[in-house]
Write a protein that holds these residues in place. Sequence first.
Motif, PDB file in Angstrom:
ATOM      1  N   SER A  50       0.820  -1.208   0.000  1.00  0.00           N
ATOM      2  CA  SER A  50       0.000   0.000   0.000  1.00  0.00           C
ATOM      3  C   SER A  50       0.856   1.261   0.000  1.00  0.00           C
ATOM      4  N   CYS A  51       1.934   1.255   0.764  1.00  0.00           N
ATOM      5  CA  CYS A  51       2.830   2.420   0.752  1.00  0.00           C
ATOM      6  C   CYS A  51       3.433   2.605  -0.636  1.00  0.00           C
ATOM      7  N   GLY A  52       3.774   1.511  -1.289  1.00  0.00           N
ATOM      8  CA  GLY A  52       4.279   1.591  -2.662  1.00  0.00           C
ATOM      9  C   GLY A  52       3.231   2.122  -3.608  1.00  0.00           C
ATOM     10  N   TYR A  53       2.002   1.741  -3.400  1.00  0.00           N
ATOM     11  CA  TYR A  53       0.903   2.202  -4.254  1.00  0.00           C
ATOM     12  C   TYR A  53       0.724   3.718  -4.152  1.00  0.00           C
ATOM     13  N   TRP A  54       0.854   4.242  -2.936  1.00  0.00           N
ATOM     14  CA  TRP A  54       0.635   5.677  -2.714  1.00  0.00           C
ATOM     15  C   TRP A  54       1.907   6.504  -2.903  1.00  0.00           C
ATOM     16  N   ASP A  55       2.947   5.925  -3.477  1.00  0.00           N
ATOM     17  CA  ASP A  55       4.190   6.638  -3.771  1.00  0.00           C
ATOM     18  C   ASP A  55       4.292   6.822  -5.278  1.00  0.00           C
ATOM     19  N   ALA A  56       4.290   8.066  -5.733  1.00  0.00           N
ATOM     20  CA  ALA A  56       4.304   8.349  -7.172  1.00  0.00           C
ATOM     21  C   ALA A  56       5.618   7.925  -7.827  1.00  0.00           C
ATOM     22  N   LYS A  57       6.683   7.792  -7.048  1.00  0.00           N
ATOM     23  CA  LYS A  57       7.989   7.446  -7.616  1.00  0.00           C
ATOM     24  C   LYS A  57       8.119   5.965  -7.937  1.00  0.00           C
ATOM     25  N   GLU A  58       7.352   5.137  -7.279  1.00  0.00           N
ATOM     26  CA  GLU A  58       7.455   3.688  -7.461  1.00  0.00           C
ATOM     27  C   GLU A  58       6.452   3.201  -8.496  1.00  0.00           C
ATOM     28  N   ASP A  59       6.781   2.045  -9.090  1.00  0.00           N
ATOM     29  CA  ASP A  59       5.800   1.376  -9.937  1.00  0.00           C
ATOM     30  C   ASP A  59       4.662   0.921  -9.038  1.00  0.00           C
ATOM     31  N   LYS A  60       3.469   1.114  -9.492  1.00  0.00           N
ATOM     32  CA  LYS A  60       2.298   0.771  -8.684  1.00  0.00           C
ATOM     33  C   LYS A  60       2.095  -0.738  -8.601  1.00  0.00           C
ATOM     34  N   SER A  62      -0.419  -3.799  -8.251  1.00  0.00           N
ATOM     35  CA  SER A  62      -1.772  -3.997  -8.762  1.00  0.00           C
ATOM     36  C   SER A  62      -2.782  -3.764  -7.646  1.00  0.00           C
ATOM     37  N   SER A  63      -3.796  -2.963  -7.931  1.00  0.00           N
ATOM     38  CA  SER A  63      -4.832  -2.725  -6.922  1.00  0.00           C
ATOM     39  C   SER A  63      -5.561  -4.030  -6.592  1.00  0.00           C
ATOM     40  N   ILE A  66      -3.422  -5.896  -4.067  1.00  0.00           N
ATOM     41  CA  ILE A  66      -3.564  -5.282  -2.742  1.00  0.00           C
ATOM     42  C   ILE A  66      -4.901  -5.688  -2.119  1.00  0.00           C
ATOM     43  N   LEU A  67      -5.963  -5.645  -2.899  1.00  0.00           N
ATOM     44  CA  LEU A  67      -7.272  -6.066  -2.393  1.00  0.00           C
ATOM     45  C   LEU A  67      -7.278  -7.552  -2.028  1.00  0.00           C
ATOM     46  N   GLY A  68      -6.532  -8.360  -2.765  1.00  0.00           N
ATOM     47  CA  GLY A  68      -6.420  -9.781  -2.448  1.00  0.00           C
ATOM     48  C   GLY A  68      -5.735 -10.011  -1.110  1.00  0.00           C
ATOM     49  N   VAL A  69      -4.652  -9.280  -0.846  1.00  0.00           N
ATOM     50  CA  VAL A  69      -3.958  -9.402   0.442  1.00  0.00           C
ATOM     51  C   VAL A  69      -4.863  -8.915   1.576  1.00  0.00           C
ATOM     52  N   LYS A  70      -5.599  -7.855   1.318  1.00  0.00           N
ATOM     53  CA  LYS A  70      -6.562  -7.326   2.310  1.00  0.00           C
ATOM     54  C   LYS A  70      -7.624  -8.384   2.636  1.00  0.00           C
ATOM     55  N   THR A  71      -8.126  -9.043   1.617  1.00  0.00           N
ATOM     56  CA  THR A  71      -9.135 -10.095   1.820  1.00  0.00           C
ATOM     57  C   THR A  71      -8.534 -11.280   2.572  1.00  0.00           C
ATOM     58  N   GLY A 109      -7.560   2.812  -6.613  1.00  0.00           N
ATOM     59  CA  GLY A 109      -8.111   2.135  -7.774  1.00  0.00           C
ATOM     60  C   GLY A 109      -8.400   3.049  -8.947  1.00  0.00           C
ATOM     61  N   SER A 110      -8.296   4.357  -8.754  1.00  0.00           N
ATOM     62  CA  SER A 110      -8.554   5.269  -9.872  1.00  0.00           C
ATOM     63  C   SER A 110      -7.321   5.336 -10.775  1.00  0.00           C
ATOM     64  N   GLU A 111      -7.520   5.856 -11.956  1.00  0.00           N
ATOM     65  CA  GLU A 111      -6.439   5.934 -12.947  1.00  0.00           C
ATOM     66  C   GLU A 111      -5.292   6.830 -12.480  1.00  0.00           C
ATOM     67  N   GLU A 112      -5.638   7.956 -11.901  1.00  0.00           N
ATOM     68  CA  GLU A 112      -4.623   8.914 -11.483  1.00  0.00           C
ATOM     69  C   GLU A 112      -4.539   8.961  -9.961  1.00  0.00           C
ATOM     70  N   VAL A 113      -3.515   8.323  -9.432  1.00  0.00           N
ATOM     71  CA  VAL A 113      -3.294   8.319  -7.995  1.00  0.00           C
ATOM     72  C   VAL A 113      -2.047   9.144  -7.724  1.00  0.00           C
ATOM     73  N   ALA A 114      -2.209  10.222  -6.978  1.00  0.00           N
ATOM     74  CA  ALA A 114      -1.077  11.091  -6.643  1.00  0.00           C
ATOM     75  C   ALA A 114      -0.351  10.531  -5.424  1.00  0.00           C
ATOM     76  N   SER A 115       0.894  10.914  -5.314  1.00  0.00           N
ATOM     77  CA  SER A 115       1.676  10.533  -4.147  1.00  0.00           C
ATOM     78  C   SER A 115       1.030  11.133  -2.904  1.00  0.00           C
ATOM     79  N   ASP A 116       0.949  10.354  -1.831  1.00  0.00           N
ATOM     80  CA  ASP A 116       0.277  10.813  -0.617  1.00  0.00           C
ATOM     81  C   ASP A 116       1.090  10.351   0.597  1.00  0.00           C
ATOM     82  N   SER A 117       2.023  11.199   1.012  1.00  0.00           N
ATOM     83  CA  SER A 117       2.912  10.827   2.123  1.00  0.00           C
ATOM     84  C   SER A 117       2.152  10.747   3.451  1.00  0.00           C
TER      85      SER A 117
END
Length: 142
Positions: A50-60, A62-63, A66-71, A109-117
């Motif tokens: 999840s931290c990687g997902y919310w970091d614009a510098k890293e390759d995202k 797959s949402s 992430i949802l699979g690990v959450k489940t 899960g949206s197309e454009e996810v900005a970095s969110d520290s």
Amino acid sequence: MEKYIIPALIGAAAGLFAAYWRTRYAAQAQDLSKRIEELCDSIAKLEELSCGYWDAKEDKSSSHYILGVKTKISLLINYLDEEYKEFSKDKTSDILSEFFDSCTGGKFGSEEVASDSARQRKILITGEKLKIDLMKSRHKLY
């Protein structure tokens, strides 16, 4: 001599009974402890993804992954709640909800996810709080 046989048999039976229940309880406690350890590892994995997902510098990541690990985490918590009377998901439900929301809330899960520290910080803090709660319940087993 005969008056010692009956108390000896009763003592032996009581000893066997106590040993059986003690061994059974210890094995179940060890199993629960191992499952909690596994759960904490999954929480750490979700934190990292999840931290990687919310970091614009890293390759995202797959949402869907992430949802699979959450489940997976939800399923394991439900299993522990059903199978072990020593474990109660109600004690962790608030912090678990907060952790899940920090991982997959907002524009997840949206197309454009900005970095969110700030979100990354919240993920790490709530994840650690959740692991601490789980370790506290694990500690009570011994």
